[in-house]
Design a protein around this motif. Structure first.
Motif, PDB file in Angstrom:
ATOM      1  N   TYR A   1      -9.183  -7.002  -5.871  1.00 32.12           N
ATOM      2  CA  TYR A   1      -8.168  -5.987  -5.596  1.00 32.12           C
ATOM      3  C   TYR A   1      -6.750  -6.537  -5.747  1.00 32.12           C
ATOM      4  O   TYR A   1      -6.359  -7.460  -5.047  1.00 32.12           O
ATOM      5  N   LYS A   2      -6.000  -5.980  -6.694  1.00 30.66           N
ATOM      6  CA  LYS A   2      -4.589  -6.325  -6.898  1.00 30.66           C
ATOM      7  C   LYS A   2      -4.355  -7.838  -6.916  1.00 30.66           C
ATOM      8  O   LYS A   2      -3.596  -8.370  -6.116  1.00 30.66           O
TER       9      LYS A   2
ATOM     10  N   ILE B   1      -7.526   2.829  -4.017  1.00 32.48           N
ATOM     11  CA  ILE B   1      -7.069   4.086  -3.397  1.00 32.48           C
ATOM     12  C   ILE B   1      -8.227   5.089  -3.340  1.00 32.48           C
ATOM     13  O   ILE B   1      -8.439   5.745  -2.329  1.00 32.48           O
ATOM     14  N   ASP B   2      -9.023   5.161  -4.432  1.00 30.69           N
ATOM     15  CA  ASP B   2     -10.151   6.086  -4.441  1.00 30.69           C
ATOM     16  C   ASP B   2     -11.167   5.763  -3.348  1.00 30.69           C
ATOM     17  O   ASP B   2     -11.833   6.648  -2.825  1.00 30.69           O
TER      18      ASP B   2
ATOM     19  N   GLY C   1     -10.300   4.482  -0.534  1.00 32.46           N
ATOM     20  CA  GLY C   1      -9.590   4.507   0.745  1.00 32.46           C
ATOM     21  C   GLY C   1      -9.350   3.127   1.320  1.00 32.46           C
ATOM     22  O   GLY C   1      -9.329   2.945   2.536  1.00 32.46           O
ATOM     23  N   VAL C   2      -9.152   2.145   0.444  1.00 33.27           N
ATOM     24  CA  VAL C   2      -8.968   0.763   0.905  1.00 33.27           C
ATOM     25  C   VAL C   2      -7.550   0.582   1.441  1.00 33.27           C
ATOM     26  O   VAL C   2      -6.589   0.941   0.788  1.00 33.27           O
ATOM     27  N   TYR C   3      -7.441   0.072   2.671  1.00 30.23           N
ATOM     28  CA  TYR C   3      -6.108  -0.270   3.166  1.00 30.23           C
ATOM     29  C   TYR C   3      -6.075  -1.597   3.906  1.00 30.23           C
ATOM     30  O   TYR C   3      -5.002  -2.097   4.229  1.00 30.23           O
TER      31      TYR C   3
ATOM     32  N   ILE D   1     -10.464   3.109  11.979  1.00 26.96           N
ATOM     33  CA  ILE D   1     -10.239   4.489  11.590  1.00 26.96           C
ATOM     34  C   ILE D   1     -11.498   4.954  10.872  1.00 26.96           C
ATOM     35  O   ILE D   1     -11.888   4.358   9.876  1.00 26.96           O
ATOM     36  N   PRO D   2     -12.168   5.975  11.372  1.00 28.61           N
ATOM     37  CA  PRO D   2     -13.398   6.393  10.726  1.00 28.61           C
ATOM     38  C   PRO D   2     -13.151   6.821   9.280  1.00 28.61           C
ATOM     39  O   PRO D   2     -12.199   7.543   9.005  1.00 28.61           O
TER      40      PRO D   2
ATOM     41  N   PRO E   1     -13.726   8.893   5.956  1.00 23.47           N
ATOM     42  CA  PRO E   1     -14.319  10.172   5.567  1.00 23.47           C
ATOM     43  C   PRO E   1     -15.321   9.996   4.434  1.00 23.47           C
ATOM     44  O   PRO E   1     -16.011  10.929   4.067  1.00 23.47           O
ATOM     45  N   LEU E   2     -15.395   8.778   3.875  1.00 26.03           N
ATOM     46  CA  LEU E   2     -16.245   8.568   2.695  1.00 26.03           C
ATOM     47  C   LEU E   2     -17.718   8.362   3.050  1.00 26.03           C
ATOM     48  O   LEU E   2     -18.584   8.482   2.185  1.00 26.03           O
TER      49      LEU E   2
ATOM     50  N   THR F   1      -4.534  -2.666 -10.679  1.00 27.29           N
ATOM     51  CA  THR F   1      -3.525  -1.703 -10.236  1.00 27.29           C
ATOM     52  C   THR F   1      -3.757  -1.226  -8.803  1.00 27.29           C
ATOM     53  O   THR F   1      -2.844  -0.720  -8.162  1.00 27.29           O
ATOM     54  N   GLY F   2      -4.987  -1.362  -8.318  1.00 29.65           N
ATOM     55  CA  GLY F   2      -5.294  -0.858  -6.983  1.00 29.65           C
ATOM     56  C   GLY F   2      -5.676   0.608  -6.977  1.00 29.65           C
ATOM     57  O   GLY F   2      -5.841   1.197  -5.921  1.00 29.65           O
ATOM     58  N   ASN F   3      -5.839   1.201  -8.165  1.00 23.92           N
ATOM     59  CA  ASN F   3      -6.177   2.628  -8.223  1.00 23.92           C
ATOM     60  C   ASN F   3      -7.582   2.934  -7.721  1.00 23.92           C
ATOM     61  O   ASN F   3      -7.801   3.923  -7.032  1.00 23.92           O
TER      62      ASN F   3
ATOM     63  N   GLU G   1      -7.409  -0.120  15.198  1.00 21.14           N
ATOM     64  CA  GLU G   1      -7.502  -0.390  13.760  1.00 21.14           C
ATOM     65  C   GLU G   1      -8.708   0.320  13.157  1.00 21.14           C
ATOM     66  O   GLU G   1      -8.824   0.439  11.952  1.00 21.14           O
TER      67      GLU G   1
ATOM     68  N   ARG H   1      -9.869  10.482   1.127  1.00 20.62           N
ATOM     69  CA  ARG H   1     -10.037   9.033   0.966  1.00 20.62           C
ATOM     70  C   ARG H   1      -9.742   8.249   2.240  1.00 20.62           C
ATOM     71  O   ARG H   1     -10.437   7.301   2.568  1.00 20.62           O
ATOM     72  N   PHE H   2      -8.681   8.641   2.933  1.00 20.87           N
ATOM     73  CA  PHE H   2      -8.246   7.832   4.070  1.00 20.87           C
ATOM     74  C   PHE H   2      -8.493   8.504   5.425  1.00 20.87           C
ATOM     75  O   PHE H   2      -8.188   7.926   6.459  1.00 20.87           O
TER      76      PHE H   2
ATOM     77  N   LEU I   1       0.836  -1.206   0.000  1.00 21.22           N
ATOM     78  CA  LEU I   1       0.000   0.000   0.000  1.00 21.22           C
ATOM     79  C   LEU I   1       0.870   1.256   0.000  1.00 21.22           C
ATOM     80  O   LEU I   1       0.569   2.228  -0.696  1.00 21.22           O
TER      81      LEU I   1
END
Lengths: 163, 182
Positions: B103-104, B134-135, B137-139, B35-36, B38-39, B129-131, B33, A94-95, A66
């Motif tokens: 995803y990827k 990212i949009d 907010g996937v982690y 994390i609120p 924002p989306l 690609t994981g793009n 772990e 996004r995050f 990531l």
């Protein structure tokens, strides 16, 4: 002794050879950005953006997938001409603000940002009150007996000088 | 007043200690772990991705007017195996559309994985690609988004879904959102 002379450099060389592939793995370099300003913005961003999946590492330090993706994204956005602030907005949209190492000043972070200053004020207050107390006491607050003793001592000194 | 103050002066460190203990105890119960996002409450990001069979392109607009789940998964993702039976059940028992975001991943691995574990997805969009990730907010794969008829993200869960989350949060929210007019 002579053996030692050969063995220690050998150990050094072997350890370097062992470590080399690991060094090679650390973060494949992205091409330099066209302008110096852009490179500076990019360098600042990857130091200030958090790798979300690795505890307490920024994008620069981390080799997580990531982090690599986000470095690439940052690189791409900066090379497209986005400013530092624009990339920060892109990431926090996004995050969330957690992606920033330096939390922005907002309602939920007031306590965080104000605590050091409040602590400083508290310490200043304590120091000032203590100094005041000390200057108020001292000679003025000698008891009756203490005053007598002090005068006796002073008088004796005067008497001493005759000898 | 002054003597009272003096008498309890030594208690201050103890009081501060107690206050800190309470604070730390409360924080202990929280999940770091979590994390609120924002989306939530915002419009789901647009995407245009090919499906797993490379037969058609899939975009957010295709889901307009429906309540749908976007489940981010991959064949390399260990925790995805854990939640997958729950998704299979959900797709059998509910009429909600589940869209998979692969995803990827390698497409062949993804297909084999679905053969082994079942396929709850109405559509699968391939994000190699994981793009798009990212949009969104996937982690932490798996992640699941609940998106309403207007394309707004109403709920997000990071990590594997549990029976409890599906029954107590996702299904009631789906029922509620399906009643709303777009």
């Amino acid at each position: 002794m002579l053996l030692n002379r050969f063995i220690s450099p050998l150990i050094l060389v072997v350890s370097i050879v062992i470590i080399l592939p690991v060094i090679g793995l650390a973060a494949e370099p992205l091409p330099d950005l066209p302008t110096f300003e852009q490179q500076k913005t990019y360098d600042r961003l990857i130091r200030e953006l958090r790798c979300l999946v690795c505890k307490n590492q920024n994008l620069l330090d981390s080799n997580a997938e990531l982090a690599t993706d986000l470095r690439k994204k940052t690189h791409q956005l900066v090379s497209e001409g986005k400013s530092y602030e624009e990339v920060v907005v892109y990431m926090t949209d996004r995050f969330g603000t957690f992606v920033m190492y330096r939390p922005p000043l907002m309602f939920s972070t007031y306590a965080l940002w104000s605590l050091p200053f409040l602590g400083l004020l508290l310490i200043l207050f304590l120091i000032i009150t203590r100094i005041r107390k000390r200057s108020q006491s001292g000679l003025l607050e000698l008891g009756k007996n203490e005053r007598q003793t002090a005068e006796d001592l002073l008088n004796r000194r005067k008497g001493d000088s005759f000898l | 007043m002054n003597s009272l103050h003096k008498r309890y002066k030594g208690l201050w460190p103890f009081i501060i200690f107690c206050a800190l203990s309470v604070l730390l105890y409360i924080a202990l119960g929280k999940n770091p772990e979590h994390i609120p996002s924002p989306l939530i409450g915002k419009s789901a990001p647009e995407f245009m991705l090919s499906d797993l069979e490379n037969q058609f392109l899939l975009s957010k607009k295709d889901m307009q007017g429906q309540v749908w789940l976007l489940n981010v998964w991959a064949s390399w993702c260990v925790a995805c195996v854990e939640e997958h039976p729950l998704l299979n059940n959900l797709s059998d028992s509910s009429d909600v559309q589940i869209v998979g975001l692969n995803y990827k991943d390698e497409q062949d691995d993804a297909k084999k994985w679905l053969e082994m574990h079942g396929n709850p997805y109405s559509f699968i969009a391939v994000d190699k690609t994981g793009n798009v990730g990212i949009d969104y907010g996937v982690y932490g794969v798996p992640e699941t988004f609940l998106i309403d008829k207007d394309g707004m993200i109403q709920y997000k869960h990071i990590g594997p879904l549990t029976q409890e989350i599906i029954f107590h949060q996702i299904i009631p929210l789906i029922d509620l959102l399906q009643k709303q007019e777009s």
